[in-house]
Design a protein around this motif. Structure first.
Motif: not given
Length: 822
Positions: A598-604, A606-614, A626-632, A644-650
């Motif tokens: 995640l250290g250089n990830e900019s293709s996705s 967070m928009w505030g605390d709620a949204f992950l946009v890609s 889309v790589y999702l950080p750990k969590g649900t 999360g914690g993995k890349t998913v095809s969306v």
């Protein structure tokens, strides 16, 4: 180790080639506010602004004077207690949060946290130094160090391994990632528990390990060198302290977060009226329209071209009746044919040449390269006052905002001189001083109204004057779109939260419908949502949503409508930025700093605390990884739950951008509107994405949306909470809407809430409001019924709870779910 006060003789400097470093320690002096450590004729001065912020002044000679800061608004604190201890080999200055350690032989500086862990230190080969007129700082780089911020750049978020210039530079029609752009901020946020702000206005060069992989450096081409070292464990905390130091962004009026339509250029009043009329006929929500160059006759006039805008005052008020606010462009250049040139020239308000005469630049572009132009000397107080005096007449009572262009300055010859210095000193802060002029002028003109200033440039501290920068004249291309995300995130980590871009792109080839749609999807989740562009034709290529076909119009209307529904959420983000410096758009590594992916990830992001946009930024792409950080995470469009914690095809069809919601989120949403204040918000939807593992709270901010009264505490916050407990073996979802704390003019006493609860596997056994059971309705509707009730949709797994709430009292909803929902 024996600690004692000691005075030692010293060599003074160590010289390597033309670069001169600090030599050996000779003595130190201290008073209640500062510590000065000497190395013969040179010195380093420490001043504490808080327990976590220390200013370090490099004083190469006894005569060195540090200029007062254009950027820092705080003063050294009288309340910071520090202790100085000395041994044979070192000197330490310690507060409750910072330790500054001076190795004596040779004199080298290290900064440590309160536990004595080294955060950053000068290399033994030398740190602070001079090189002719240049001033240099050098610090060691460790393998785990990562560097962010520094302003507007298209490059990777982590600046490690990069070298670039910090000098405001107009970049037009860009199609490739650029290292130096229109707005530079010499502020470095790090992953290692500290940040550095370099308080120097001259052209600088950052080098994060390209010459020496173990060292990062900054070379200022002139002036003296002051730096502020901020100790804070996370980047959000570093930003909070940095924006306290340099000023936080005031809230703009609420309408600014709606859709703004712009173009270079709407040629006349007739055309502009037709644009507004079409916007309303097509039910595309919109709150603002920008008038570019054609509203005046000649650059520098700052007055309406009456022949093209014969009833401009009525036009502006007519637009207001439709909910549309008008923004006017202005520039700091005055061409010779302008009606204001002679007055400015005669009174000495313009930048000068070496003889003291007005500096005239030939072949200026706004007059077809047939006339000369001059640059307003914005550093001259009299010139600022005169220049602003031209604006109120044109702005009248109802022009709502200003668009400040070319303020890098775009053309700024090195030999030009200003009231406060030459080009080298003034260039980077020119737009900062212009922003101050605008802010102070509007404050005097309309003391209780908020300022709107969309600008192409700026510097550290620009945020405190309400600057909302855009990323310059980007080319209409998918590459141009791709680079907007690292710009957006990098600017947020530089203390500039309101970064935006020209939706659709600005220059070169025409925008395709696909590109326009994808840019609009991205722009929906930017601080400012604004379409703009220009072209080679007389009226420029189109920038309006309906000009790209029926499909594009429909999709753009839907995303703009979503933007308006999210205004309560976005407005709360804006106030959070005002209070803490936290940006709207946030990099994913903030969620999990230990995830190296995640250290250089900019293709996705967070928009505030709620949204992950890609955002989709590749032509023809209809599926995105889309790589999702750990969590649900919950797919915003489908409600699919993903770990999360993995890349998913969306799936990413043209009408959808991948969006996920973090489990536990509470999102306030407004009804659909044509403009932001079309109706009072007496009904809100609260989207609930339950967390079954922990209690989650969310605070919604409200005020009058227009005045500055929020600065004196006239606002309200409502805290919503969700938690899941077990009662008699069954899960109970408990939702609490707290008492609305605070007041402001126009605050409602009561409101209808629709709790839209996602991911409920089966119809609940019972729903209670404040301990009383409510009835079930068989109708699935978002409208408010006459009585409190709930409905359940088994197909979408959504539960709707409709309540009427008195805002001065808390409300608790209990949903009895059954054995297990997870």
């Amino acid at each position: 180790m024996t600690l004692r006060i000691i005075v030692l003789s010293a060599v003074g400097f160590i010289s390597v080639s033309a670069q001169t470093f600090l030599g050996n320690f000779s003595k130190y002096t201290a008073d209640k506010k500062s510590v000065v450590v000497h190395s013969d004729s040179s010195a380093v001065r420490l001043q504490f602004y808080s327990n976590e912020i220390v200013r370090v002044d490099f004083l190469p000679t006894p005569k060195t004077q540090i200029d007062s800061s254009f950027v820092v608004i705080q003063e050294p604190s009288n309340n910071v207690q520090f202790i100085v201890t000395e041994s044979d080999s070192a000197l330490k200055v310690v507060t409750s949060h910072i330790q500054v350690r001076f190795q004596k032989f040779p004199l080298r500086i290290s900064f440590l946290d309160s536990l004595g862990n080294t955060l950053v230190s000068e290399p033994r080969s030398g740190g602070l130094s001079t090189n002719n007129q240049s001033r240099v700082l050098r610090f060691t780089m460790n393998a785990h160090d990562h560097y962010y911020g520094t302003g507007e750049r298209c490059m990777a978020l982590d600046k490690r391994g990069q070298k670039f210039v910090s000098y405001n530079t107009q970049v037009g029609n860009y199609t490739v990632p650029l290292a130096t752009m229109n707005l530079n901020v010499p502020f470095i946020a790090t992953s290692s528990g500290y940040a550095i702000y370099i308080d120097n206005t001259y052209r600088g060069t950052f080098d994060f390990g390209t010459v020496d992989t173990s060292v990062f450096s900054y070379v200022a081409d002139g002036g003296e060198l002051s730096l502020y070292v901020i100790v804070a464990s996370t980047i959000p905390e570093q930003l909070e302290k940095y924006t306290w130091l340099t000023g936080r962004q005031p809230l703009p009026p609420r309408w600014v977060f709606g859709f703004i339509q712009s173009k270079n250029r709407y040629e006349n009043e007739t055309i502009t009226r037709s644009i507004v009329q079409t916007m309303r006929e097509k039910n595309i929500p919109c709150d603002g329209i920008v008038l570019d160059l054609k509203w005046f006759d000649k650059m520098g006039d700052v007055s309406w071209n009456e022949s093209l805008w014969p009833t401009h005052e009525k036009m502006v008020t007519d637009f207001l009746s439709e909910g549309i606010k008008t923004i006017l462009i202005t520039e700091p250049y005055i061409i010779q044919p302008s009606k204001n040139f002679t007055e400015a020239d005669t009174n000495g308000y313009l930048a000068k040449d070496s003889t003291g005469k007005t500096y005239l630049m030939d072949k200026w572009w706004s007059c077809g390269y047939t006339c000369g132009s001059t640059l307003l000397d914005i550093t001259n107080p009299a010139a600022r006052k005169w220049w602003w005096s031209k604006h109120p007449v044109s702005f009248g009572k109802y022009v709502a905002g200003i668009w400040t262009d070319l303020g890098e300055p775009e053309r700024h010859p090195e030999e030009m001189n200003h009231y406060l210095g030459n080009t080298a000193k003034i260039h980077n802060i020119y737009n900062l001083l212009w922003a101050k002029t605008i802010y102070d002028g509007f404050t005097e003109l309309r003391p209780n109204e908020r300022v709107v200033n969309v600008s192409r440039s700026g510097f550290a501290g620009s945020q405190r004057y309400g600057v909302m920068p855009w990323s310059g004249d980007v080319a209409r291309s998918f590459i141009g779109l791709q680079v907007q995300m690292p710009i957006l995130l990098g600017m947020g980590m530089s203390g500039i939260a309101y970064q935006n871009s020209d939706i659709g792109g600005y220059a070169r080839m025409p925008t395709t419908p696909e590109l326009y749609i994808r840019w609009m999807e991205f722009g929906t989740f930017c601080p400012i949502t604004r379409a703009h562009g220009a072209g080679e034709t007389v009226n420029g290529y189109p920038t309006e949503p309906w000009m790209f076909g029926a499909e594009a119009e429909k999709i753009c209307r839907e995303f703009i409508s979503l933007r308006y529904q999210l205004l309560p959420y976005i407005y709360s983000l804006a106030h959070n930025n005002y209070e803490t410096g936290m940006p709207f758009a946030r990099p994913l590594f903030w969620l999990d700093p230990n995830d190296k992916q995640l250290g250089n990830e900019s293709s996705s992001y967070m928009w505030g605390d709620a949204f992950l946009v890609s955002p989709v930024v590749t032509a023809g792409e209809r599926t995105k990884n889309v790589y999702l950080p750990k969590g649900t995470w919950v797919n915003f469009w489908t409600d699919e739950i993903v770990q999360g914690g993995k890349t998913v095809s969306v799936a990413a069809p043209l009408e959808r951008m991948p969006i996920f919601v973090k489990e536990g989120s509470i999102i306030p949403m407004a009804p659909l509107m044509n403009y932001s204040d079309e109706r009072i918000l007496d009904t809100l939807t609260l989207r609930i994405y339950p967390s079954f593992d922990k209690e989650v709270t969310y605070s919604m901010y409200e005020d009058d949306g227009k005045t500055r009264e929020y600065q004196s505490g006239k606002y309200s916050k409502t805290t919503f909470t969700q938690r899941v407990t077990k009662v008699n073996g069954a899960q109970m979802l408990i939702l609490t809407g707290g008492e609305s704390q605070g007041t402001f003019t126009g605050k409602l006493n009561e409101r209808n809430y629709i709790y839209e609860i996602h991911g409920i596997a089966k119809k609940p056994m019972k729903v209670q409001v404040n301990g009383f059971a409510i009835i079930e309705s068989k109708k699935l509707t978002n409208s408010i019924p006459a009585q409190q009730e709930f409905s359940y949709d088994g197909k979408t797994k959504k539960l709707f709870v409709h309540i009427h709430s008195q805002l001065n009292t808390a409300t608790e909803i209990q949903v009895k779910l059954g054995k297990s929902e997870k």
